[in-house]
Write a protein that holds these residues in place. Structure first.
Motif, PDB file in Angstrom:
ATOM      1  N   VAL A   1     -50.399  27.605  41.580  1.00 56.59           N
ATOM      2  CA  VAL A   1     -49.883  26.326  41.087  1.00 56.59           C
ATOM      3  C   VAL A   1     -50.824  25.255  41.627  1.00 56.59           C
ATOM      4  CG1 VAL A   1     -47.911  24.727  40.951  1.00 56.59           C
ATOM      5  CG2 VAL A   1     -47.520  27.203  41.100  1.00 56.59           C
TER       6      VAL A   1
ATOM      7  N   VAL B   1     -51.230  25.717  45.895  1.00 58.04           N
ATOM      8  CA  VAL B   1     -50.717  26.997  46.414  1.00 58.04           C
ATOM      9  C   VAL B   1     -51.006  28.147  45.460  1.00 58.04           C
ATOM     10  CG1 VAL B   1     -48.810  26.092  47.832  1.00 58.04           C
ATOM     11  CG2 VAL B   1     -48.442  26.537  45.396  1.00 58.04           C
TER      12      VAL B   1
ATOM     13  N   GLU C   1     -40.312  33.818  47.595  1.00 59.92           N
ATOM     14  CA  GLU C   1     -41.592  33.274  47.142  1.00 59.92           C
ATOM     15  C   GLU C   1     -42.495  33.117  48.362  1.00 59.92           C
ATOM     16  OE1 GLU C   1     -41.675  28.963  46.441  1.00 59.92           O
ATOM     17  OE2 GLU C   1     -42.698  29.351  44.569  1.00 59.92           O
TER      18      GLU C   1
ATOM     19  N   LEU D   1     -46.007  31.719  49.838  1.00 60.83           N
ATOM     20  CA  LEU D   1     -46.915  30.647  49.423  1.00 60.83           C
ATOM     21  C   LEU D   1     -48.087  30.532  50.406  1.00 60.83           C
ATOM     22  CD1 LEU D   1     -43.719  28.994  49.502  1.00 60.83           C
ATOM     23  CD2 LEU D   1     -45.006  28.076  47.589  1.00 60.83           C
TER      24      LEU D   1
ATOM     25  N   PRO E   1     -48.983  20.462  50.984  1.00 59.75           N
ATOM     26  CA  PRO E   1     -47.808  20.632  51.857  1.00 59.75           C
ATOM     27  C   PRO E   1     -47.787  21.936  52.649  1.00 59.75           C
ATOM     28  CG  PRO E   1     -47.148  19.707  49.747  1.00 59.75           C
ATOM     29  CD  PRO E   1     -48.602  20.049  49.620  1.00 59.75           C
ATOM     30  N   ILE E   2     -48.180  23.040  52.033  1.00 58.25           N
ATOM     31  CA  ILE E   2     -48.117  24.326  52.742  1.00 58.25           C
ATOM     32  C   ILE E   2     -49.127  24.350  53.900  1.00 58.25           C
ATOM     33  CG2 ILE E   2     -48.520  26.830  52.543  1.00 58.25           C
ATOM     34  CD1 ILE E   2     -45.808  25.901  51.420  1.00 58.25           C
TER      35      ILE E   2
ATOM     36  N   PHE F   1     -47.741  22.182  56.620  1.00 57.75           N
ATOM     37  CA  PHE F   1     -46.594  22.833  57.265  1.00 57.75           C
ATOM     38  C   PHE F   1     -47.075  23.887  58.255  1.00 57.75           C
ATOM     39  CE2 PHE F   1     -42.172  24.198  57.394  1.00 57.75           C
ATOM     40  CZ  PHE F   1     -42.254  25.551  57.674  1.00 57.75           C
TER      41      PHE F   1
ATOM     42  N   ARG G   1     -46.292  23.886  62.036  1.00 54.55           N
ATOM     43  CA  ARG G   1     -45.199  24.768  62.472  1.00 54.55           C
ATOM     44  C   ARG G   1     -45.537  26.255  62.418  1.00 54.55           C
ATOM     45  NH1 ARG G   1     -39.610  22.785  59.938  1.00 54.55           N
ATOM     46  NH2 ARG G   1     -39.687  20.554  60.249  1.00 54.55           N
TER      47      ARG G   1
ATOM     48  N   HIS H   1     -40.079  27.928  54.466  1.00 54.61           N
ATOM     49  CA  HIS H   1     -40.555  26.586  54.138  1.00 54.61           C
ATOM     50  C   HIS H   1     -39.511  25.795  53.359  1.00 54.61           C
ATOM     51  CE1 HIS H   1     -42.817  23.706  51.544  1.00 54.61           C
ATOM     52  NE2 HIS H   1     -43.360  23.424  52.708  1.00 54.61           N
TER      53      HIS H   1
ATOM     54  N   LEU I   1     -38.699  13.681  45.757  1.00 56.92           N
ATOM     55  CA  LEU I   1     -40.134  13.606  46.067  1.00 56.92           C
ATOM     56  C   LEU I   1     -41.011  13.550  44.830  1.00 56.92           C
ATOM     57  CD1 LEU I   1     -40.119  15.973  49.151  1.00 56.92           C
ATOM     58  CD2 LEU I   1     -40.180  13.472  49.110  1.00 56.92           C
TER      59      LEU I   1
ATOM     60  N   VAL J   1     -39.407  21.863  38.476  1.00 59.20           N
ATOM     61  CA  VAL J   1     -38.975  21.747  39.877  1.00 59.20           C
ATOM     62  C   VAL J   1     -39.001  20.298  40.343  1.00 59.20           C
ATOM     63  CG1 VAL J   1     -39.867  24.067  40.420  1.00 59.20           C
ATOM     64  CG2 VAL J   1     -41.289  22.049  40.908  1.00 59.20           C
TER      65      VAL J   1
ATOM     66  N   HIS K   1     -36.273  15.007  49.996  1.00 56.81           N
ATOM     67  CA  HIS K   1     -36.892  14.838  51.318  1.00 56.81           C
ATOM     68  C   HIS K   1     -36.049  15.565  52.372  1.00 56.81           C
ATOM     69  CE1 HIS K   1     -38.929  13.320  54.775  1.00 56.81           C
ATOM     70  NE2 HIS K   1     -39.832  12.766  53.993  1.00 56.81           N
ATOM     71  N   PRO K   2     -36.703  16.398  53.209  1.00 53.15           N
ATOM     72  CA  PRO K   2     -35.931  17.191  54.181  1.00 53.15           C
ATOM     73  C   PRO K   2     -35.174  16.347  55.209  1.00 53.15           C
ATOM     74  CG  PRO K   2     -38.296  17.414  54.578  1.00 53.15           C
ATOM     75  CD  PRO K   2     -38.151  16.665  53.294  1.00 53.15           C
TER      76      PRO K   2
ATOM     77  N   GLY L   1     -32.999  18.430  57.680  1.00 52.31           N
ATOM     78  CA  GLY L   1     -34.210  19.133  58.105  1.00 52.31           C
ATOM     79  C   GLY L   1     -34.542  20.354  57.283  1.00 52.31           C
TER      80      GLY L   1
HETATM   81  C1  LIG Z   1     -44.006  24.139  42.929  1.00 54.05           C
HETATM   82  C2  LIG Z   1     -44.553  25.479  43.259  1.00 54.05           C
HETATM   83  C3  LIG Z   1     -43.591  26.292  44.089  1.00 54.05           C
HETATM   84  C4  LIG Z   1     -42.336  26.568  43.262  1.00 54.05           C
HETATM   85  O1  LIG Z   1     -41.356  27.058  43.822  1.00 54.05           O
HETATM   86  O2  LIG Z   1     -42.431  26.405  42.033  1.00 54.05           O
HETATM   87  C5  LIG Z   1     -43.262  25.634  45.388  1.00 54.05           C
HETATM   88  O3  LIG Z   1     -42.221  25.846  45.979  1.00 54.05           O
HETATM   89  S1  LIG Z   1     -44.498  24.619  46.010  1.00 54.05           S
HETATM   90  C6  LIG Z   1     -43.967  24.294  47.718  1.00 54.05           C
HETATM   91  C7  LIG Z   1     -44.907  23.310  48.346  1.00 54.05           C
HETATM   92  N1  LIG Z   1     -44.690  21.973  47.820  1.00 54.05           N
HETATM   93  C8  LIG Z   1     -43.846  21.119  48.465  1.00 54.05           C
HETATM   94  O4  LIG Z   1     -43.305  21.394  49.511  1.00 54.05           O
HETATM   95  C9  LIG Z   1     -43.642  19.772  47.776  1.00 54.05           C
HETATM   96  C10 LIG Z   1     -42.613  18.936  48.518  1.00 54.05           C
HETATM   97  N2  LIG Z   1     -43.062  18.677  49.875  1.00 54.05           N
HETATM   98  C11 LIG Z   1     -43.594  17.441  50.221  1.00 54.05           C
HETATM   99  O5  LIG Z   1     -43.698  16.529  49.413  1.00 54.05           O
HETATM  100  C12 LIG Z   1     -44.024  17.290  51.677  1.00 54.05           C
HETATM  101  O6  LIG Z   1     -44.295  18.560  52.226  1.00 54.05           O
HETATM  102  C13 LIG Z   1     -42.950  16.575  52.571  1.00 54.05           C
HETATM  103  C14 LIG Z   1     -42.670  15.173  51.997  1.00 54.05           C
HETATM  104  C15 LIG Z   1     -41.679  17.391  52.656  1.00 54.05           C
HETATM  105  C16 LIG Z   1     -43.547  16.439  53.975  1.00 54.05           C
HETATM  106  O7  LIG Z   1     -44.814  15.885  53.817  1.00 54.05           O
HETATM  107  P1  LIG Z   1     -45.423  14.867  54.885  1.00 54.05           P
HETATM  108  O8  LIG Z   1     -46.807  14.500  54.460  1.00 54.05           O
HETATM  109  O9  LIG Z   1     -44.438  13.795  55.133  1.00 54.05           O
HETATM  110  O10 LIG Z   1     -45.559  15.836  56.143  1.00 54.05           O
HETATM  111  P2  LIG Z   1     -45.022  15.609  57.590  1.00 54.05           P
HETATM  112  O11 LIG Z   1     -45.472  16.806  58.359  1.00 54.05           O
HETATM  113  O12 LIG Z   1     -45.386  14.244  58.081  1.00 54.05           O
HETATM  114  O13 LIG Z   1     -43.419  15.720  57.412  1.00 54.05           O
HETATM  115  C17 LIG Z   1     -42.561  14.618  57.521  1.00 54.05           C
HETATM  116  C18 LIG Z   1     -41.314  15.155  58.192  1.00 54.05           C
HETATM  117  O14 LIG Z   1     -40.748  16.194  57.361  1.00 54.05           O
HETATM  118  C19 LIG Z   1     -40.733  17.424  58.094  1.00 54.05           C
HETATM  119  N3  LIG Z   1     -41.055  18.499  57.179  1.00 54.05           N
HETATM  120  C20 LIG Z   1     -42.206  18.689  56.498  1.00 54.05           C
HETATM  121  N4  LIG Z   1     -42.129  19.813  55.755  1.00 54.05           N
HETATM  122  C21 LIG Z   1     -40.905  20.343  55.993  1.00 54.05           C
HETATM  123  C22 LIG Z   1     -40.226  21.516  55.541  1.00 54.05           C
HETATM  124  N5  LIG Z   1     -40.810  22.378  54.688  1.00 54.05           N
HETATM  125  N6  LIG Z   1     -38.970  21.764  55.990  1.00 54.05           N
HETATM  126  C23 LIG Z   1     -38.376  20.888  56.858  1.00 54.05           C
HETATM  127  N7  LIG Z   1     -38.960  19.759  57.347  1.00 54.05           N
HETATM  128  C24 LIG Z   1     -40.217  19.510  56.906  1.00 54.05           C
HETATM  129  C25 LIG Z   1     -41.791  17.288  59.173  1.00 54.05           C
HETATM  130  O15 LIG Z   1     -41.474  18.141  60.249  1.00 54.05           O
HETATM  131  C26 LIG Z   1     -41.654  15.831  59.529  1.00 54.05           C
HETATM  132  O16 LIG Z   1     -40.530  15.665  60.353  1.00 54.05           O
HETATM  133  P3  LIG Z   1     -40.758  15.143  61.855  1.00 54.05           P
HETATM  134  O17 LIG Z   1     -39.390  15.182  62.458  1.00 54.05           O
HETATM  135  O18 LIG Z   1     -41.353  13.758  61.701  1.00 54.05           O
HETATM  136  O19 LIG Z   1     -41.740  16.115  62.462  1.00 54.05           O
END
Ligand SMILES: CC[C@H](C(=O)O)C(=O)SCCNC(=O)CCNC(=O)[C@H](O)C(C)(C)COP(=O)(O)OP(=O)(O)OC[C@H]1O[C@@H](n2cnc3c(N)ncnc32)[C@H](O)[C@@H]1OP(=O)(O)O
Ligand code: CO
Length: 135
Positions: A36, A41, A54, A56, A64-65, A68, A72, A77, A101, A114, A118-119, A124
């Motif tokens: 994708v 990814v 899934e 990734l 993002p991956i 992440f 971590r 994820h 998002l 999809v 925001h987590p 979280g």
């Molecule tokens: C679409 C293809 C496929 C599908 O199923 O079809 C997929 O699943 S693709 C999967 C990958 N794509 C995404 O994840 C898109 C959505 N994600 C985002 O837009 C970003 O990853 C976002 C906004 C969640 C975080 O991005 P940012 O640049 O803000 O990164 P930070 O590290 O600064 O994170 C901010 C804050 O959020 C926490 N965080 C980040 N990722 C995750 C997560 N996967 N689960 C839980 N929490 C997450 C991160 O720890 C930061 O928190 P903090 O307390 O400040 O540390």
């Protein structure tokens, strides 16, 4: 309406290595492998009854991956839920105060529309909404 858990997304460093591990774990091969580009990814899918896993792997450092894993390491994820009408659910959740998002549904893997929440608004846990792309 949310109808079921569609898949559990697991961030991995090396898809080939993780495919082999999850093939041994599930005793079955992944049924699909798909890149994708928009998310930076490459994914592979396993199906256990109605639930999918899934895997990734990031295809570029600024996605993002990759972010992440850098922060971590490998692991769960996101959780993806199937919805019957993604646009209606996006409007409802926006009303409820959840940050979406993306403004509109994006084309995901496995023939789905999809959108992610925001987590920080979901205790979280990164939540993905999925709806089958209908012909
Ligand atoms: C679409 C293809 C496929 C599908 O199923 O079809 C997929 O699943 S693709 C999967 C990958 N794509 C995404 O994840 C898109 C959505 N994600 C985002 O837009 C970003 O990853 C976002 C906004 C969640 C975080 O991005 P940012 O640049 O803000 O990164 P930070 O590290 O600064 O994170 C901010 C804050 O959020 C926490 N965080 C980040 N990722 C995750 C997560 N996967 N689960 C839980 N929490 C997450 C991160 O720890 C930061 O928190 P903090 O307390 O400040 O540390
Ligand atoms: Co996903």
């Amino acid at each position: 309406m949310f109808t079921n858990v569609e898949h559990i997304g697991i961030a991995v460093r090396n898809l080939a290595v993780s495919n082999e591990l999850f093939t041994r774990l599930f005793n079955q091969l992944p049924y699909r492998q798909e890149e994708v580009e928009s998310e930076g990814v490459v994914t592979s899918f396993f199906k256990i009854n109605e639930t999918k896993v899934e895997l990734l792997e990031a295809t570029r450092p600024d996605c993002p991956i990759a972010g992440f894993i850098e922060k971590r390491g490998e692991g769960v994820h996101h959780i993806a839920f199937e919805v019957d009408d993604i646009e209606a659910e996006m409007a409802r959740l926006r009303e409820e105060g959840f940050r979406l998002l993306s403004e509109v549904p994006k084309r995901g893997a496995d023939n789905k529309w999809v959108c992610f929440l925001h987590p920080k608004d979901t205790q979280g846990v990164l939540i993905e909404l999925c709806q089958e792309i209908r012909p």
